[in-house]
Write an enzyme that holds these catalytic residues in place. Structure first.
Site, PDB file in Angstrom:
ATOM      1  N   ARG A 237       7.950   4.596  -3.135  1.00  0.00           N
ATOM      2  CA  ARG A 237       7.747   4.455  -4.564  1.00  0.00           C
ATOM      3  C   ARG A 237       8.677   5.392  -5.257  1.00  0.00           C
ATOM      4  NH1 ARG A 237       5.857   0.405  -3.790  1.00  0.00           N
ATOM      5  NH2 ARG A 237       3.722  -0.531  -4.230  1.00  0.00           N
ATOM      6  N   GLU A 266      10.770   1.302 -13.428  1.00  0.00           N
ATOM      7  CA  GLU A 266      10.944  -0.028 -12.955  1.00  0.00           C
ATOM      8  C   GLU A 266      10.586  -1.176 -13.988  1.00  0.00           C
ATOM      9  OE1 GLU A 266       9.909  -1.121  -9.078  1.00  0.00           O
ATOM     10  OE2 GLU A 266      10.619   0.854  -8.192  1.00  0.00           O
ATOM     11  N   HIS A 284      14.281  -3.316  -6.062  1.00  0.00           N
ATOM     12  CA  HIS A 284      12.685  -3.169  -5.384  1.00  0.00           C
ATOM     13  C   HIS A 284      12.566  -4.616  -4.654  1.00  0.00           C
ATOM     14  CE1 HIS A 284       8.267  -1.913  -5.736  1.00  0.00           C
ATOM     15  NE2 HIS A 284       8.445  -2.468  -4.492  1.00  0.00           N
TER      16      HIS A 284
HETATM   17  C1  8YV Z   1       5.358  -5.891  -4.311  1.00  0.00           C
HETATM   18  C2  8YV Z   1       5.345  -3.284  -3.069  1.00  0.00           C
HETATM   19  O1  8YV Z   1       5.571  -6.988  -4.003  1.00  0.00           O
HETATM   20  O2  8YV Z   1       3.613  -4.200  -1.910  1.00  0.00           O
HETATM   21  C3  8YV Z   1       3.986  -3.132  -2.601  1.00  0.00           C
HETATM   22  O3  8YV Z   1       3.558  -2.328  -2.539  1.00  0.00           O
HETATM   23  O4  8YV Z   1       6.051  -2.467  -3.471  1.00  0.00           O
HETATM   24  C4  8YV Z   1       5.961  -4.752  -3.261  1.00  0.00           C
HETATM   25  O5  8YV Z   1       6.029  -5.395  -2.185  1.00  0.00           O
HETATM   26  C5  8YV Z   1       5.802  -5.381  -5.604  1.00  0.00           C
HETATM   27  O6  8YV Z   1       5.495  -4.022  -6.035  1.00  0.00           O
HETATM   28  C6  8YV Z   1       5.288  -6.287  -6.649  1.00  0.00           C
HETATM   29  O7  8YV Z   1       5.848  -5.954  -7.877  1.00  0.00           O
END
Ligand code: 8YV
Length: 319
Positions: A237, A266, A284
């Protein structure tokens, strides 16, 4: 009467069609106006919610009268106020495992791209700078046999370690809240302090979930511990890393390069990091393959249906 489901992000069309057959469905759509207001209005009489990437907490959920479940199409759940959901009797389900391998692939893609300067040299070549045999300015970093430091040896961290160990004969270090002897053994991975990991690693990969301990973990002081030739990769993150401090570290050449998939804000539309050739930036896409996103949507759908039918979902965050 049909139960009501709020879809709060883009979702696989086929899953949406299935939801629409079974439930009364409201889809939150930024094109239709203020998202917060849409959520607040839609949740009042909703039974379930499904989606990803939105902050859901008291501010937009307190009008909910009978919400039983939020089924998140993600493994990370830092965007939900879990304490609030638990107090309110709302179950939160997420989608671990199905995205582990593809996210580890992406981490390695960033590692290799930054080490070998793939994006910078691609531009350089296409711009016609290749006039003679390349020199020092075009040199990258060795990967095979070097030291890979992984912060967060969870499912994804282990999958990254496996690629480093089996594929590139790397020496694996890891740091996290606790030592995992069982996970580390097969990878010959050694647990160490954050400082030791930063000082010893040629590659540092952030694979930790966002929590009180990991927020801003990699700040200016941490970056200063890293080696001059080191490469930093963040697939966790954005809030784990101080982006301004990273900018300084790259500009002052105190680390070699970085590969980023996640950011403090984001979607990231504007950033000083965009000016830096030695930073590879992706939008991302850790889990963003057709196959994995389908599996995530299926799993989230299944868990939503489970709760709405009175069953416990498989991957419950707040039992
Ligand atoms: C998500 C992600 O699909 O699964 C997670 O925690 O970071 C990604 O794979 C994404 O955040 C969706 O917006």
């Amino acid at each position: 009467m049909k139960q009501k489901v709020v879809v709060f992000s883009q979702i696989d069309a086929e899953i949406l069609a299935r939801l629409q057959q079974q439930y009364e469905v409201v889809v939150i759509n930024p094109k239709l106006g203020d998202v917060q207001e849409q959520i607040k209005a839609a949740v009042v009489d909703a039974d379930g919610m499904i989606g990803a990437g939105r902050m859901l907490n008291a501010a937009n959920l307190e009008s909910a009268q009978k919400l039983k479940v939020i089924s998140s199409i993600s493994v990370g759940y830092d965007n939900y106020d879990v304490d609030y959901l638990t107090q309110s009797g709302i179950w939160l389900a997420h989608t671990p495992h199905v995205l582990t391998e593809t996210t580890a692939d992406l981490a390695f893609t960033l590692l290799v791209s930054a080490a070998k300067q793939v994006t910078r040299l691609d531009q350089w070549t296409k711009q016609g700078h290749w006039q003679r045999t390349v020199g020092q300015d075009q040199f990258g970093q060795e990967i095979f046999g070097r030291t890979l430091g992984i912060i967060g040896l969870g499912n994804i961290g282990q999958a990254i370690a496996r690629r480093g160990f089996h594929g590139f004969n790397m020496n694996i270090l890891y740091h996290g809240r606790q030592e995992h002897l069982d996970r580390a053994e097969a990878l010959n991975a050694r647990f160490c302090s954050l400082n030791e990991l930063l000082q010893q690693s040629d590659f540092v990969v952030l694979a930790v979930d966002l929590n009180a301990d990991s927020r801003q973990l990699i700040d200016a002081a941490a970056l200063a511990q890293m080696q001059k030739h080191a490469v930093l990769v963040n697939i966790s993150r954005g809030q784990v890393l101080d982006e301004a401090a990273l900018y300084d570290a790259i500009v002052n050449r105190t680390i070699f390069a970085a590969g980023l998939d996640v950011y403090q804000q984001e979607p990231l539309k504007q950033s000083d990091l965009f000016d830096l050739d030695y930073v590879v930036t992706l939008p991302h896409v850790g889990s963003a393959t057709a196959q994995t996103r389908k599996k995530m949507a299926e799993l989230a759908y299944q868990q939503l249906v489970d709760v709405l039918n009175g069953r416990q979902p498989r991957y419950l965050v707040n039992p």
